[in-house]
Design a protein around this motif. Sequence first.
Motif, short mmCIF file in Angstrom:
data_model
loop_
_atom_site.label_atom_id
_atom_site.label_comp_id
_atom_site.label_asym_id
_atom_site.label_seq_id
_atom_site.Cartn_x
_atom_site.Cartn_y
_atom_site.Cartn_z
N VAL A 1 11.98 49.65 63.43
CA VAL A 1 11.06 47.61 63.52
C VAL A 1 10.29 47.83 64.03
O VAL A 1 9.58 49.33 64.98
CB VAL A 1 12.08 47.11 65.03
CG1 VAL A 1 11.49 45.54 65.59
CG2 VAL A 1 13.61 46.77 64.88
N HIS A 2 9.14 47.15 63.18
CA HIS A 2 7.27 47.50 63.36
C HIS A 2 7.43 46.75 64.36
O HIS A 2 7.13 45.34 64.50
CB HIS A 2 7.15 46.82 62.34
CG HIS A 2 6.00 46.85 61.35
ND1 HIS A 2 4.66 46.11 62.24
CD2 HIS A 2 4.59 47.63 62.01
CE1 HIS A 2 3.48 46.36 61.48
NE2 HIS A 2 3.67 47.54 61.87
N LEU A 3 6.04 47.81 65.57
CA LEU A 3 6.29 46.26 66.72
C LEU A 3 4.62 46.51 66.41
O LEU A 3 4.12 45.21 66.87
CB LEU A 3 6.37 48.15 66.97
CG LEU A 3 7.54 48.94 67.90
CD1 LEU A 3 7.78 50.01 69.23
CD2 LEU A 3 8.15 47.59 68.07
N GLY A 4 4.25 47.59 65.06
CA GLY A 4 2.05 46.75 64.68
C GLY A 4 1.34 47.52 64.94
O GLY A 4 1.76 49.31 65.63
N GLY A 5 0.79 47.28 63.79
CA GLY A 5 -0.11 49.18 63.21
C GLY A 5 0.68 49.68 62.89
O GLY A 5 1.52 49.62 62.30
N ARG A 6 0.18 51.26 63.47
CA ARG A 6 1.69 52.71 62.47
C ARG A 6 2.86 52.58 64.24
O ARG A 6 3.13 53.77 64.27
CB ARG A 6 0.73 53.61 62.72
CG ARG A 6 -0.70 53.50 61.72
CD ARG A 6 -1.09 54.45 61.36
NE ARG A 6 -2.18 54.53 60.49
CZ ARG A 6 -2.84 55.18 60.13
NH1 ARG A 6 -3.17 56.70 60.87
NH2 ARG A 6 -3.89 55.44 58.81
N ASN A 7 3.26 51.19 64.91
CA ASN A 7 4.03 51.57 65.57
C ASN A 7 5.72 51.63 65.14
O ASN A 7 5.41 50.33 65.01
CB ASN A 7 3.90 51.38 66.83
CG ASN A 7 2.56 51.74 67.21
OD1 ASN A 7 2.36 53.38 67.45
ND2 ASN A 7 1.28 51.15 67.68
N TYR A 8 6.90 52.06 64.97
CA TYR A 8 7.95 51.97 64.73
C TYR A 8 8.94 51.92 65.76
O TYR A 8 8.37 53.39 67.11
CB TYR A 8 7.77 52.22 63.50
CG TYR A 8 7.58 51.82 62.19
CD1 TYR A 8 7.72 50.60 61.67
CD2 TYR A 8 5.52 52.17 62.20
CE1 TYR A 8 7.68 50.23 60.91
CE2 TYR A 8 5.56 51.44 60.48
CZ TYR A 8 6.12 50.96 59.65
OH TYR A 8 5.92 50.66 59.65
#
Length: 106
Positions: free
Chosen positions: A81-88
């Motif tokens: 799940v994409h959390l934002g930016g490069r964070n998953y």
Amino acid sequence: MLVGGPVQRIRDPDGRIWTFEMHPWCGPVVINSATGEPLDRQPSEKSPFWPAVDAWIAQGKLVDQHGLCHWVPPGDKPKLVHLGGRNYAFAGSKLAQSAQAHKERA
């Protein structure tokens, strides 16, 4: 006397759930879930327990919201799940659920 690490539970590729301790020096030791004592007979080298534990260790020793060790069979891609930016985060993890709840409130 040195005791084992925290008690963990993992589901092998065949669906069996194993209870084990991750000993700091000896590695995983399968235990009796009722008594907490190490089993007299540990899984053989051919047991599906070992590929599951090996993958779990290699993937960062993650534990899901149900308290089971989370691992993905080698070659499979985890659902993220994409959390934002490069964070998953792993789909279904507490972090992913928290992010989804935050998005719904916004």
